[in-house]
Design a protein around this motif. Structure first.
Motif, PDB file in Angstrom:
ATOM      1  N   GLY A  12     -12.191  -1.290   3.228  1.00  0.00           N
ATOM      2  CA  GLY A  12     -10.953  -0.516   3.119  1.00  0.00           C
ATOM      3  C   GLY A  12     -11.153   0.944   3.499  1.00  0.00           C
ATOM      4  O   GLY A  12     -10.292   1.555   4.140  1.00  0.00           O
TER       5      GLY A  12
ATOM      6  N   THR B 169      -2.727  -2.976   8.010  1.00  0.00           N
ATOM      7  CA  THR B 169      -2.977  -3.283   6.595  1.00  0.00           C
ATOM      8  C   THR B 169      -3.720  -4.595   6.416  1.00  0.00           C
ATOM      9  O   THR B 169      -3.944  -5.025   5.298  1.00  0.00           O
ATOM     10  CB  THR B 169      -1.641  -3.380   5.838  1.00  0.00           C
ATOM     11  OG1 THR B 169      -0.815  -4.329   6.512  1.00  0.00           O
ATOM     12  CG2 THR B 169      -0.942  -2.047   5.781  1.00  0.00           C
TER      13      THR B 169
ATOM     14  N   MET C  31      -6.644  -4.589   4.110  1.00  0.00           N
ATOM     15  CA  MET C  31      -6.561  -3.682   2.967  1.00  0.00           C
ATOM     16  C   MET C  31      -6.100  -4.414   1.713  1.00  0.00           C
ATOM     17  O   MET C  31      -5.359  -5.393   1.792  1.00  0.00           O
ATOM     18  CB  MET C  31      -5.561  -2.566   3.267  1.00  0.00           C
ATOM     19  CG  MET C  31      -6.070  -1.558   4.262  1.00  0.00           C
ATOM     20  SD  MET C  31      -4.845  -0.290   4.528  1.00  0.00           S
ATOM     21  CE  MET C  31      -5.710   0.724   5.726  1.00  0.00           C
TER      22      MET C  31
ATOM     23  N   THR D 154      -3.889  -0.103  -1.426  1.00  0.00           N
ATOM     24  CA  THR D 154      -4.210   0.685  -0.231  1.00  0.00           C
ATOM     25  C   THR D 154      -3.172   0.458   0.855  1.00  0.00           C
ATOM     26  O   THR D 154      -2.738   1.397   1.529  1.00  0.00           O
ATOM     27  CB  THR D 154      -5.611   0.319   0.302  1.00  0.00           C
ATOM     28  OG1 THR D 154      -6.512   0.242  -0.793  1.00  0.00           O
ATOM     29  CG2 THR D 154      -6.110   1.356   1.284  1.00  0.00           C
ATOM     30  N   ALA D 155      -2.767  -0.802   1.012  1.00  0.00           N
ATOM     31  CA  ALA D 155      -1.758  -1.124   2.023  1.00  0.00           C
ATOM     32  C   ALA D 155      -0.453  -0.398   1.709  1.00  0.00           C
ATOM     33  O   ALA D 155       0.212   0.137   2.603  1.00  0.00           O
ATOM     34  CB  ALA D 155      -1.523  -2.624   2.085  1.00  0.00           C
ATOM     35  N   ARG D 156      -0.111  -0.368   0.424  1.00  0.00           N
ATOM     36  CA  ARG D 156       1.130   0.288   0.027  1.00  0.00           C
ATOM     37  C   ARG D 156       1.052   1.786   0.329  1.00  0.00           C
ATOM     38  O   ARG D 156       1.992   2.384   0.831  1.00  0.00           O
ATOM     39  CB  ARG D 156       1.372   0.052  -1.462  1.00  0.00           C
ATOM     40  CG  ARG D 156       2.765   0.420  -1.906  1.00  0.00           C
ATOM     41  CD  ARG D 156       3.009  -0.040  -3.327  1.00  0.00           C
ATOM     42  NE  ARG D 156       3.115  -1.485  -3.430  1.00  0.00           N
ATOM     43  CZ  ARG D 156       2.727  -2.190  -4.491  1.00  0.00           C
ATOM     44  NH1 ARG D 156       2.184  -1.592  -5.528  1.00  0.00           N
ATOM     45  NH2 ARG D 156       2.886  -3.495  -4.512  1.00  0.00           N
TER      46      ARG D 156
ATOM     47  N   LEU E 239      -0.817   3.163   2.621  1.00  0.00           N
ATOM     48  CA  LEU E 239      -0.730   3.364   4.066  1.00  0.00           C
ATOM     49  C   LEU E 239       0.719   3.317   4.539  1.00  0.00           C
ATOM     50  O   LEU E 239       1.156   4.151   5.333  1.00  0.00           O
ATOM     51  CB  LEU E 239      -1.564   2.310   4.799  1.00  0.00           C
ATOM     52  CG  LEU E 239      -1.591   2.514   6.313  1.00  0.00           C
ATOM     53  CD1 LEU E 239      -3.007   2.449   6.835  1.00  0.00           C
ATOM     54  CD2 LEU E 239      -0.716   1.514   7.050  1.00  0.00           C
ATOM     55  N   ARG E 240       1.479   2.374   4.025  1.00  0.00           N
ATOM     56  CA  ARG E 240       2.889   2.287   4.441  1.00  0.00           C
ATOM     57  C   ARG E 240       3.659   3.542   4.040  1.00  0.00           C
ATOM     58  O   ARG E 240       4.512   4.024   4.780  1.00  0.00           O
ATOM     59  CB  ARG E 240       3.537   1.044   3.830  1.00  0.00           C
ATOM     60  CG  ARG E 240       3.228  -0.220   4.606  1.00  0.00           C
ATOM     61  CD  ARG E 240       4.146  -1.349   4.215  1.00  0.00           C
ATOM     62  NE  ARG E 240       3.875  -1.798   2.862  1.00  0.00           N
ATOM     63  CZ  ARG E 240       2.993  -2.754   2.564  1.00  0.00           C
ATOM     64  NH1 ARG E 240       2.309  -3.332   3.515  1.00  0.00           N
ATOM     65  NH2 ARG E 240       2.795  -3.115   1.315  1.00  0.00           N
TER      66      ARG E 240
ATOM     67  N   THR F 215       2.824  -6.469  13.003  1.00  0.00           N
ATOM     68  CA  THR F 215       2.436  -7.165  11.778  1.00  0.00           C
ATOM     69  C   THR F 215       2.829  -8.623  11.903  1.00  0.00           C
ATOM     70  O   THR F 215       3.667  -8.986  12.720  1.00  0.00           O
ATOM     71  CB  THR F 215       3.124  -6.532  10.551  1.00  0.00           C
ATOM     72  OG1 THR F 215       2.783  -7.285   9.391  1.00  0.00           O
ATOM     73  CG2 THR F 215       4.630  -6.495  10.700  1.00  0.00           C
TER      74      THR F 215
ATOM     75  N   GLU G 286       6.564  -6.829   5.283  1.00  0.00           N
ATOM     76  CA  GLU G 286       6.140  -5.514   5.725  1.00  0.00           C
ATOM     77  C   GLU G 286       7.123  -4.973   6.764  1.00  0.00           C
ATOM     78  O   GLU G 286       7.565  -3.827   6.690  1.00  0.00           O
ATOM     79  CB  GLU G 286       4.732  -5.607   6.317  1.00  0.00           C
ATOM     80  CG  GLU G 286       4.062  -4.278   6.487  1.00  0.00           C
ATOM     81  CD  GLU G 286       2.567  -4.417   6.740  1.00  0.00           C
ATOM     82  OE1 GLU G 286       2.200  -5.212   7.624  1.00  0.00           O
ATOM     83  OE2 GLU G 286       1.789  -3.728   6.077  1.00  0.00           O
TER      84      GLU G 286
END
Ligand SMILES: Nc1ncnc2c1ncn2[C@@H]1O[C@H](COP(=O)(O)OP(=O)(O)OP(=O)(O)O)[C@@H](O)[C@H]1O
Ligand SMILES: [Mg+2]
Lengths: 340, 284
Positions: free
Chosen positions: A153, A177, A180, A184-186, A188-189, A206, A211
């Protein structure tokens, strides 16, 4: 009418791949992109949604000058990808290959400085930018360590920082993502949304429909190299309003699905997921109230056990299923649950 | 346009950054740095010891060599050949492995995504290869001279240095020709291994190419390192130049220096372009 910042004209890409069978090999053409025409507006988050192998990465690679298309052309930030490669490159930031593309023996800071120099970012601006990114992505504590000691990550975040080093007006993010964890993905978004509010145009691929639905202003659905749907997530979903979606769960065999498709009024019947002998089936039809008895009768009559029936709201995945007769992939379900 | 500001200064910045990154990375592979610096010595020692063994003693070996080659100082002859070879091999090795490693790590794609001009990135690598191969040459020659008790500072030392530097220029061209090959076949180890032997054979590391049958001799003469090698030896050991005249020898090397880099670089670029038309540099 907003300004167009990326324009594609009949973009096509054919790969020659070798099928290997022992020592023999046979050449085969793979049409990864088939005449894609799209316009991306300045300042939007544009989502490219498609299953594995749909051609998302290939499209990004053509737009970012890593691949020369077999035919057709495109403009990014006003520059042609075939004739003004370096101007295109200076206009964009890319995160393409996940955690690859970093020097493992260098520290995070050395990596960012290196790529900053390659983007011709002057030294003082570079230093300042690295500090900004370190704060933005909370890289602080591991920026001075060599990348080989990073977790997966952390490498992804550094790769994201690398894409932002030149603060380019257009960002290409190819499934950023994908490896991730959920928080972490959240994060990044959230950053993607913030960058967009600062005025960056974002081209985001994606295969997670949630997403795309949550993040993107407009979405194109791509399948087997062609764009099959284009619009805002809301538009795409409302294109299905005359149709209804029923989810059925239970022990359902393939031949049952086949029989369901033959019922008049059933538009499609697609297995969404299968695990431990339980199957989730999506049936798209005109009028569920009228058809449901017939559907259940057919299923039970063919030996299936149904233990859960739910009509549900249309999602982008249903749009995909309705257009292709296939599901986007099993992973979507997992993440959808985690995202809650 | 983001933060990019294109200027001569930022272009120089690209060259220096690539160069610096190479040194940072190699300094973090301590073990391989040590082995790599040992290699030239082993390579130079081999033929010298064989020479002694076959000819039976120093004096006898020298006499034989004088009769066949034109100098009795076979040790220095071998040592020079080996040291020049180290320069050639270091250059090919560094450029070849650089491309291969960057392909594998995906950093080549990262470089290709940036607006840095290829010539600047390549100049950074070429400078690095130049420094590394110069160090290897000096180290091999210095330690070799001490171990085998020869004095390399004789004859026309400045001329030898000039031939060495002039010979490096076409070498860059060859290195990128070689790089193009690796880009194409996506493999480096076997190519480098086999090429080592071919190169050392044709450039006459251990023997004068006059010993070749005519056809092989002409092949050897189309190969720039052969001229570099002979130029260095001729000026230090007072042997004859190719075609008997130093100015012809020098002129040919100038032609190589002008043509080979352009050829190598343009083949490298066209290989790269062809790759982008096909599957791109990301496939490895
Ligand atoms: N170098 C190549 N040689 C041959 N075929 C290729 C090559 N690269 C991609 N393809 C094929 O082109 C098609 C599109 O691939 P692409 O990587 O663009 O898909 P994708 O939408 O990014 O998928 P994913 O979600 O798995 O990343 C696939 O069928 C793939 O097998
Ligand atoms: Mg992909």
């Amino acid at each position: 009418m907003p300004d167009v910042i990326i324009k594609m004209e009949e973009l096509s890409k054919t790969f020659i791949s070798k099928d290997r069978k022992g020592l023999r090999s046979k050449k085969r053409e793979v049409q990864a992109l088939k005449g894609v025409n799209l316009e991306i507006y300045d300042g939007e988050i544009f989502g490219l949604l498609g299953p594995n192998g749909a051609g998302k990465t290939t499209l990004i690679k053509c737009l970012t000058t890593l691949l020369i298309p077999t035919s057709g052309t495109a403009w990014v930030n006003g520059y042609n990808i075939l004739t003004h490669e370096n101007m295109v490159r200076a206009s964009i930031g890319c995160m393409l290959m996940g955690e690859r593309g970093l020097y493992w023996k260098l520290t995070g800071r050395e990596n960012l400085d290196y790529f900053g120099a390659l983007y011709h970012v002057p030294k003082p601006a570079r230093r300042k930018r690295i500090e900004e990114l370190s704060t933005l992505l909370s890289l602080g504590d591991y920026l001075e360590r060599s990348v080989e000691t990073y977790s997966s990550g952390q490498k992804m975040l550094l790769a994201f920082a690398k894409a932002l080093i030149n603060d380019a007006p257009v960002l290409f993010l190819d499934e950023p993502t994908v490896t991730m964890d959920v928080p972490t993905a959240r994060k990044l978004r959230k950053i993607v949304r913030d960058l967009n509010e600062e005025g960056h145009t974002i081209f985001y691929t994606t295969h997670l429909m949630l997403e795309a639905e949550e993040l993107c202003h407009r979405v194109a659905i791509i399948d087997r190299g062609g764009v099959i749907e284009l619009g805002t997530p809301q538009e795409l979903k409302s294109s299905l309003v005359t149709e209804e979606v029923i989810t059925l769960e239970g022990v359902i065999q393939e031949n049952v699905v086949q029989n369901l498709r033959e019922i008049p009024g059933v538009k499609s019947a697609t297995i969404k997921s299968e695990s431990k002998g339980r199957t989730t089936l999506a049936v798209i039809c005109d009028d569920s109230r009228q058809l449901l008895p017939r559907i259940i009768e057919t299923m039970v009559g063919n030996g299936a056990t149904v233990d859960f029936i739910k009509p549900h709201e249309v999602t982008l995945e249903d749009v995909f299923i309705a257009r292709t007769g296939r599901s986007l992939g099993v992973d979507t379900r997992v993440v959808a649950q985690k995202e809650g | 346009m983001g933060l990019s500001v294109f200027s001569h200064r930022s272009s120089l910045g690209v060259i220096l950054t690539v160069l610096k990154a190479r040194f940072l990375i190699i300094s973090r592979y301590r073990g391989s740095l040590f082995l790599e610096s040992l290699l030239p010595l082993v390579f130079a020692a081999m033929p010298i010891l064989i020479g002694v063994a076959v000819a039976g003693g120093d004096a006898a070996a020298g006499q034989n060599f004088l009769a066949n080659v034109g100098t009795a100082d076979y040790k220095l002859y071998m040592l020079l050949g080996a040291s020049v070879f180290i320069v050639v091999s270091t250059m090919l090795w560094i450029v070849g492995f650089w491309i291969r490693r960057e392909m594998e790590m995906g950093t080549l794609e990262s470089i290709y995504l940036s607006p840095a001009k290829r010539i600047h990135v390549v100049s950074g690598i070429a400078s690095y290869a130049f420094i590394r191969s110069s160090i290897a040459f000096v180290a091999a020659l210095a330690v070799g001279s001490l171990v085998f008790g020869v004095n390399p500072f004789r004859g026309e030392v400045y001329a030898a240095v000039a031939f060495l530097l002039l010979g490096l220029v076409p070498l860059w061209g060859l290195a990128f020709l070689f790089g193009a090959l690796i880009l194409k076949i996506k493999e480096a180890n076997s190519v480098i291994n086999s090429l080592q032997w071919v190169v050392s054979f044709f450039m006459g590391v251990f023997f004068p190419i006059a010993a070749f049958p005519p056809i092989l001799r002409y092949v050897a003469l189309t190969f720039p390192p052969t001229w570099m090698n002979q130029g260095v030896r001729a000026s230090l050991l007072n042997l004859s130049y190719f075609f008997e005249a130093w100015y012809i020898h020098t002129a040919v090397m100038f032609v190589f220096a002008a043509v080979v880099p352009l050829l190598g670089y343009s083949i490298f670029l066209s290989t790269e372009k062809r790759l982008k038309r096909k599957e791109g540099v990301g496939q490895y």
